[in-house]
Design a protein around this motif. Structure first.
Motif, PDB file in Angstrom:
ATOM      1  N   MET A   1       0.849  -1.202   0.000  1.00 31.07           N
ATOM      2  CA  MET A   1       0.000   0.000   0.000  1.00 31.07           C
ATOM      3  C   MET A   1       0.881   1.246   0.000  1.00 31.07           C
ATOM      4  O   MET A   1       1.857   1.339   0.733  1.00 31.07           O
ATOM      5  CB  MET A   1      -0.888  -0.041   1.268  1.00 31.07           C
ATOM      6  N   ILE A   2       0.519   2.202  -0.883  1.00 32.16           N
ATOM      7  CA  ILE A   2       1.283   3.448  -0.939  1.00 32.16           C
ATOM      8  C   ILE A   2       0.610   4.449   0.007  1.00 32.16           C
ATOM      9  O   ILE A   2      -0.600   4.605  -0.006  1.00 32.16           O
ATOM     10  CB  ILE A   2       1.271   4.026  -2.370  1.00 32.16           C
ATOM     11  N   HIS A   3       1.393   5.099   0.836  1.00 31.44           N
ATOM     12  CA  HIS A   3       0.814   6.117   1.713  1.00 31.44           C
ATOM     13  C   HIS A   3       1.187   7.489   1.208  1.00 31.44           C
ATOM     14  O   HIS A   3       2.347   7.853   1.187  1.00 31.44           O
ATOM     15  CB  HIS A   3       1.313   5.946   3.144  1.00 31.44           C
ATOM     16  N   ALA A   4       0.183   8.232   0.754  1.00 35.31           N
ATOM     17  CA  ALA A   4       0.452   9.573   0.257  1.00 35.31           C
ATOM     18  C   ALA A   4       0.096  10.576   1.331  1.00 35.31           C
ATOM     19  O   ALA A   4      -0.987  10.528   1.892  1.00 35.31           O
ATOM     20  CB  ALA A   4      -0.379   9.834  -0.978  1.00 35.31           C
ATOM     21  N   MET A   5       1.024  11.467   1.625  1.00 31.39           N
ATOM     22  CA  MET A   5       0.765  12.466   2.666  1.00 31.39           C
ATOM     23  C   MET A   5      -0.023  13.644   2.082  1.00 31.39           C
ATOM     24  O   MET A   5      -1.104  13.942   2.517  1.00 31.39           O
ATOM     25  CB  MET A   5       2.078  12.970   3.240  1.00 31.39           C
ATOM     26  N   ASN A   6       0.540  14.280   1.053  1.00 28.77           N
ATOM     27  CA  ASN A   6      -0.149  15.400   0.433  1.00 28.77           C
ATOM     28  C   ASN A   6      -0.566  15.013  -0.963  1.00 28.77           C
ATOM     29  O   ASN A   6       0.171  14.341  -1.655  1.00 28.77           O
ATOM     30  CB  ASN A   6       0.797  16.604   0.324  1.00 28.77           C
ATOM     31  N   GLY A   7      -1.750  15.490  -1.365  1.00 31.97           N
ATOM     32  CA  GLY A   7      -2.214  15.188  -2.719  1.00 31.97           C
ATOM     33  C   GLY A   7      -1.292  15.842  -3.739  1.00 31.97           C
ATOM     34  O   GLY A   7      -0.962  17.020  -3.607  1.00 31.97           O
ATOM     35  N   ILE A   8      -0.859  15.097  -4.707  1.00 29.27           N
ATOM     36  CA  ILE A   8       0.024  15.645  -5.735  1.00 29.27           C
ATOM     37  C   ILE A   8      -0.575  15.416  -7.131  1.00 29.27           C
ATOM     38  O   ILE A   8      -1.587  14.716  -7.266  1.00 29.27           O
ATOM     39  CB  ILE A   8       1.452  15.039  -5.681  1.00 29.27           C
ATOM     40  N   VAL A   9       0.081  16.003  -8.121  1.00 31.32           N
ATOM     41  CA  VAL A   9      -0.312  15.766  -9.511  1.00 31.32           C
ATOM     42  C   VAL A   9       0.707  14.789 -10.098  1.00 31.32           C
ATOM     43  O   VAL A   9       1.914  15.011 -10.017  1.00 31.32           O
ATOM     44  CB  VAL A   9      -0.314  17.084 -10.320  1.00 31.32           C
ATOM     45  N   ILE A  10       0.205  13.692 -10.675  1.00 29.79           N
ATOM     46  CA  ILE A  10       1.080  12.717 -11.323  1.00 29.79           C
ATOM     47  C   ILE A  10       0.772  12.726 -12.820  1.00 29.79           C
ATOM     48  O   ILE A  10      -0.357  12.449 -13.240  1.00 29.79           O
ATOM     49  CB  ILE A  10       0.888  11.302 -10.723  1.00 29.79           C
ATOM     50  N   ALA A  11       1.786  13.102 -13.600  1.00 27.57           N
ATOM     51  CA  ALA A  11       1.622  13.211 -15.057  1.00 27.57           C
ATOM     52  C   ALA A  11       2.319  12.024 -15.714  1.00 27.57           C
ATOM     53  O   ALA A  11       3.504  11.794 -15.478  1.00 27.57           O
ATOM     54  CB  ALA A  11       2.242  14.517 -15.538  1.00 27.57           C
ATOM     55  N   ILE A  12       1.572  11.273 -16.510  1.00 30.03           N
ATOM     56  CA  ILE A  12       2.160  10.106 -17.188  1.00 30.03           C
ATOM     57  C   ILE A  12       2.038  10.278 -18.701  1.00 30.03           C
ATOM     58  O   ILE A  12       0.928  10.373 -19.237  1.00 30.03           O
ATOM     59  CB  ILE A  12       1.467   8.803 -16.741  1.00 30.03           C
ATOM     60  N   ASP A  13       3.162  10.374 -19.369  1.00 27.60           N
ATOM     61  CA  ASP A  13       3.163  10.494 -20.822  1.00 27.60           C
ATOM     62  C   ASP A  13       3.915   9.322 -21.419  1.00 27.60           C
ATOM     63  O   ASP A  13       4.690   8.651 -20.729  1.00 27.60           O
ATOM     64  CB  ASP A  13       3.844  11.805 -21.244  1.00 27.60           C
ATOM     65  N   GLY A  14       3.729   9.136 -22.701  1.00 23.08           N
ATOM     66  CA  GLY A  14       4.498   8.088 -23.359  1.00 23.08           C
ATOM     67  C   GLY A  14       3.865   7.633 -24.656  1.00 23.08           C
ATOM     68  O   GLY A  14       2.829   8.156 -25.076  1.00 23.08           O
ATOM     69  N   PHE A  15       4.507   6.654 -25.253  1.00 23.96           N
ATOM     70  CA  PHE A  15       4.080   6.130 -26.543  1.00 23.96           C
ATOM     71  C   PHE A  15       2.763   5.370 -26.407  1.00 23.96           C
ATOM     72  O   PHE A  15       2.382   4.977 -25.301  1.00 23.96           O
ATOM     73  CB  PHE A  15       5.175   5.209 -27.090  1.00 23.96           C
ATOM     74  N   SER A  16       2.103   5.148 -27.542  1.00 23.08           N
ATOM     75  CA  SER A  16       0.841   4.409 -27.492  1.00 23.08           C
ATOM     76  C   SER A  16       1.123   2.921 -27.220  1.00 23.08           C
ATOM     77  O   SER A  16       2.216   2.433 -27.509  1.00 23.08           O
ATOM     78  CB  SER A  16       0.057   4.583 -28.798  1.00 23.08           C
ATOM     79  N   SER A  17       0.131   2.269 -26.635  1.00 18.50           N
ATOM     80  CA  SER A  17       0.228   0.836 -26.307  1.00 18.50           C
ATOM     81  C   SER A  17       1.397   0.490 -25.393  1.00 18.50           C
ATOM     82  O   SER A  17       2.021  -0.557 -25.533  1.00 18.50           O
ATOM     83  CB  SER A  17       0.316  -0.028 -27.578  1.00 18.50           C
ATOM     84  N   CYS A  18       1.687   1.388 -24.472  1.00 17.39           N
ATOM     85  CA  CYS A  18       2.766   1.159 -23.497  1.00 17.39           C
ATOM     86  C   CYS A  18       2.203   0.687 -22.162  1.00 17.39           C
ATOM     87  O   CYS A  18       2.959   0.463 -21.224  1.00 17.39           O
ATOM     88  CB  CYS A  18       3.472   2.474 -23.209  1.00 17.39           C
ATOM     89  N   GLY A  19       0.892   0.651 -22.057  1.00 21.38           N
ATOM     90  CA  GLY A  19       0.280   0.305 -20.776  1.00 21.38           C
ATOM     91  C   GLY A  19       0.151   1.516 -19.851  1.00 21.38           C
ATOM     92  O   GLY A  19       0.083   1.357 -18.634  1.00 21.38           O
ATOM     93  N   LYS A  20       0.090   2.711 -20.428  1.00 22.07           N
ATOM     94  CA  LYS A  20      -0.021   3.926 -19.603  1.00 22.07           C
ATOM     95  C   LYS A  20      -1.294   3.927 -18.763  1.00 22.07           C
ATOM     96  O   LYS A  20      -1.254   4.220 -17.584  1.00 22.07           O
ATOM     97  CB  LYS A  20      -0.056   5.195 -20.476  1.00 22.07           C
ATOM     98  N   SER A  21      -2.423   3.604 -19.417  1.00 27.75           N
ATOM     99  CA  SER A  21      -3.684   3.723 -18.678  1.00 27.75           C
ATOM    100  C   SER A  21      -3.802   2.654 -17.593  1.00 27.75           C
ATOM    101  O   SER A  21      -4.293   2.941 -16.499  1.00 27.75           O
ATOM    102  CB  SER A  21      -4.890   3.740 -19.610  1.00 27.75           C
TER     103      SER A  21
END
Ligand code: DC
Length: 232
Positions: A1-21
């Motif tokens: 389990m990941i414990h996040a203290m403060n809400g952050i913005v996570i930006a994920i970019d990359g090529f198509s069909s990389c399993g980003k979603s």
């Protein structure tokens, strides 16, 4: 389990069909964050353009774009049966329609139109105002959230991506060869990286994740320490 203290913005970019979603959804689920598939928004606009008949061959009738963009409403609605968010267009669930070949065929064309991008970026930035969000796409770390606390740039060997995509297509009963899928992936990579507006680029401060030989669990393990560090 990941414990996040403060809400952050996570930006994920990359090529198509990389399993980003898949990766972005898992992170959002673990953290209790909002997940936004920005590609779905470009797909929904494309669907509306097709329905309004403003695309002929490879040309969009640009005179109609401002009126259409000001009248459409793209949203995400949680489907409790599927336990998943579905894209809505003016209140109608269009999740299946936006994944159809007829939309896939035109979406690169529509996503290259500056006015369309301007409107989508504005909506995406609004969605991220309260942070605690994971968004995936092509320009999230470079244009939409240049100040995101965590930026990930995903990549994988094109042949491995083609093999994964082939498996998905075969499971849907679509018969296609590995070579055809690979050719399509290489074409999309080229278009994404070479278009004039917001081309796919790694932000200088993005962390690269090459998941060619990684399972989703291994990717989650990899991101765990980064999230902990960035939410401190
Ligand atoms: O990730 P996807 O395949 O659903 O994206 C669909 C299209 O939208 C693809 O041609 C790339 C484009 N796109 C974009 O230009 N910018 C984004 N932030 C997300 C997707």
């Amino acid at each position: 389990m990941i414990h996040a203290m403060n809400g952050i913005v996570i930006a994920i970019d990359g090529f198509s069909s990389c399993g980003k979603s898949t990766f972005a959804k898992q992170i959002a689920k673990k953290l209790g964050y909002l997940y936004i598939d920005s590609g779905a928004m470009y797909r929904a606009v494309t669907l509306e353009f097709i329905r309004r008949n403003i695309i002929s061959k490879n040309k969009v009738d640009e005179t109609q774009i401002p009126e259409i963009l000001s009248s459409i409403n793209i949203g995400f609605h949680f489907n409790p049966d599927k336990k998943a968010y579905e894209t809505t267009l003016n209140g109608e669930v269009v999740e299946e329609d936006i994944r159809s070949p007829k939309v896939a065929d035109k979406v690169s064309l529509v996503a290259a139109i500056p006015l369309v991008r301007e409107k989508m970026v504005e909506q995406q930035q609004k969605l991220g105002e309260n942070k605690s969000i994971v968004m995936d796409g092509r320009d999230i770390g470079t244009v939409v959230f240049p100040n995101a606390e965590l930026k990930i740039f995903m990549t994988a060997d094109p042949v491995i991506r083609a093999q994964r995509r082939l498996k998905e297509l075969n499971a849907k009963g679509i018969s296609i060869t590995l070579d055809e899928v690979l050719k399509n992936i290489e074409e999309r990579d080229y278009i994404d990286q070479n278009r004039e507006v917001a081309p796919l680029r790694k932000a200088p401060d993005a962390v690269v994740l090459d998941n060619s030989h990684m399972t989703v669990d291994e990717q989650m393990e990899w991101v765990n320490s980064l999230v902990t560090e960035r939410t401190r």
